[in-house]
Design a protein around this motif. Structure first.
Motif, short mmCIF file in Angstrom:
data_model
loop_
_atom_site.label_atom_id
_atom_site.label_comp_id
_atom_site.label_asym_id
_atom_site.label_seq_id
_atom_site.Cartn_x
_atom_site.Cartn_y
_atom_site.Cartn_z
N LEU A 14 39.76 58.10 62.43
CA LEU A 14 39.49 57.13 63.50
C LEU A 14 40.64 57.14 64.50
O LEU A 14 41.79 57.29 64.13
N THR A 15 40.30 56.96 65.76
CA THR A 15 41.34 56.70 66.75
C THR A 15 41.76 55.24 66.63
O THR A 15 41.02 54.40 66.12
N LYS A 16 42.93 54.91 67.11
CA LYS A 16 43.39 53.52 67.05
C LYS A 16 42.44 52.60 67.82
O LYS A 16 42.16 51.49 67.40
N LYS A 17 41.93 53.07 68.97
CA LYS A 17 41.02 52.26 69.78
C LYS A 17 39.76 51.93 69.00
O LYS A 17 39.32 50.77 68.95
N ALA A 18 39.17 52.92 68.35
CA ALA A 18 37.94 52.69 67.58
C ALA A 18 38.22 51.80 66.38
O ALA A 18 37.40 50.95 66.02
N LEU A 19 39.38 51.97 65.78
CA LEU A 19 39.75 51.18 64.61
C LEU A 19 39.86 49.70 64.97
O LEU A 19 39.33 48.84 64.28
N HIS A 20 40.53 49.39 66.09
CA HIS A 20 40.68 48.00 66.51
C HIS A 20 39.33 47.40 66.88
O HIS A 20 39.06 46.24 66.57
N ALA A 21 38.47 48.18 67.52
CA ALA A 21 37.14 47.68 67.88
C ALA A 21 36.35 47.34 66.63
O ALA A 21 35.66 46.33 66.57
N ARG A 22 36.45 48.17 65.62
CA ARG A 22 35.71 47.92 64.38
C ARG A 22 36.26 46.70 63.66
O ARG A 22 35.52 45.90 63.11
N ASP A 23 37.56 46.52 63.67
CA ASP A 23 38.14 45.34 63.05
C ASP A 23 37.59 44.06 63.67
O ASP A 23 37.29 43.10 62.98
N ASP A 24 37.45 44.05 65.00
CA ASP A 24 36.95 42.87 65.70
C ASP A 24 35.51 42.57 65.33
O ASP A 24 35.11 41.41 65.23
N ARG A 25 34.71 43.60 65.14
CA ARG A 25 33.28 43.39 64.88
C ARG A 25 32.98 43.06 63.42
O ARG A 25 32.14 42.23 63.13
N THR A 26 33.64 43.74 62.50
CA THR A 26 33.22 43.67 61.10
C THR A 26 34.27 43.12 60.14
O THR A 26 33.95 42.83 58.99
N GLY A 27 35.52 43.03 60.58
CA GLY A 27 36.55 42.58 59.67
C GLY A 27 36.99 43.66 58.70
O GLY A 27 37.73 43.39 57.76
N ILE A 28 36.56 44.91 58.89
CA ILE A 28 36.96 46.00 58.01
C ILE A 28 38.44 46.30 58.19
O ILE A 28 38.94 46.41 59.31
N ARG A 29 39.15 46.42 57.08
CA ARG A 29 40.59 46.64 57.08
C ARG A 29 40.88 47.94 56.34
O ARG A 29 40.97 47.96 55.12
N PRO A 30 41.03 49.05 57.08
CA PRO A 30 41.23 50.33 56.41
C PRO A 30 42.51 50.36 55.58
O PRO A 30 43.52 49.76 55.95
N THR A 31 42.44 51.05 54.46
CA THR A 31 43.63 51.24 53.61
C THR A 31 44.65 52.06 54.36
O THR A 31 44.34 53.12 54.91
N SER A 32 45.89 51.60 54.41
CA SER A 32 46.94 52.28 55.17
C SER A 32 47.25 53.65 54.57
O SER A 32 46.98 53.91 53.39
N ALA A 33 47.85 54.51 55.39
CA ALA A 33 48.21 55.85 54.94
C ALA A 33 49.19 55.77 53.77
O ALA A 33 49.09 56.55 52.81
N LYS A 34 50.12 54.83 53.81
CA LYS A 34 51.10 54.68 52.73
C LYS A 34 50.43 54.33 51.41
O LYS A 34 50.74 54.90 50.36
N VAL A 35 49.47 53.41 51.46
CA VAL A 35 48.78 53.00 50.25
C VAL A 35 47.83 54.09 49.76
O VAL A 35 47.72 54.34 48.55
N ARG A 36 47.17 54.78 50.70
CA ARG A 36 46.31 55.90 50.29
C ARG A 36 47.12 56.98 49.58
O ARG A 36 46.70 57.52 48.55
#
Length: 199
Positions: A14-36
């Motif tokens: 995901l691009t950062k722009k798409a990621l932020h847009a998805r957070d606003d719509r759905t509340g989805i919180r992707p697992t960070s690279a460090k945690v993955r």
């Protein structure tokens, strides 16, 4: 957000722009690279050839990384239609279609009706919800996890998960800032600590 290991290492999900847009719509919180990275360090070689379940798959980053790192089959379960469609698009683009299936459903409903069994289950419900208190006992009670199978639960580090009565034994807890991982193993072997059985 990029895949951190395996045959798709470095590829962007995901691009950062798409990621932020998805957070606003759905509340989805992707697992960070460090945690993955921590998840797959914990799993090590167990990921190779495994059947992997990504519950509350969200962006699909963990499941896609599981395929990239050698999982034989990954099932993504996500209730949000937009997130499920985006996952399918990335799976097709990365050439992982033969090893992946995306199921649009609630996690508890999927667990209650699936006939599949998994070697590894990753559980990452919304931090503010109580869903983890529902799905972990279901995983323990239902035949969805193979003997000696592993469950990794991602949750807020402010919350402590406890032992589950049954065959799903708590092995270890890990903390990464605001995020925690709790590792469980399904075992019917007595006389050893769960941590010794996992190693």
């Amino acid at each position: 957000m990029r895949i951190s290991g395996g045959i798709a290492k470095g590829r962007r999900i995901l691009t950062k722009k798409a990621l932020h847009a998805r957070d606003d719509r759905t509340g989805i919180r992707p697992t960070s690279a460090k945690v993955r990275q921590a998840i797959f360090n914990i799993l090590g070689e167990r990921i190779t050839g495994s059947c992997f379940l990504d519950l509350y798959a969200g962006s699909g980053a963990v499941g896609i990384e599981a395929v990239s790192r050698g999982a034989d089959r990954v099932v993504f379960v996500e209730a949000d239609q937009i997130a499920a469609k985006n996952m399918k698009d990335f799976i097709d683009r990365f050439g992982f279609k033969d090893k992946s299936i995306v199921i649009m459903d609630k996690a508890s409903l999927f667990l209650s009706k699936t006939e599949d069994q998994f070697d590894i289950i990753f559980v990452d419900p919304p931090y503010a919800s109580d869903e983890i208190d529902t799905v972990l006992p279901m995983i323990d009670r239902l035949p969805v996890l193979r003997d000696e199978g592993i469950v990794i639960a991602e949750h807020s580090s402010k919350r402590t998960l406890h032992e589950i009565t049954g065959d799903l034994m708590l092995v270890k807890r890990y903390k990464y800032g605001d995020t925690a991982l709790t590792l469980f193993k399904k075992t019917k072997i007595s006389g050893q600590s769960p941590e010794r059985q996992f190693n």
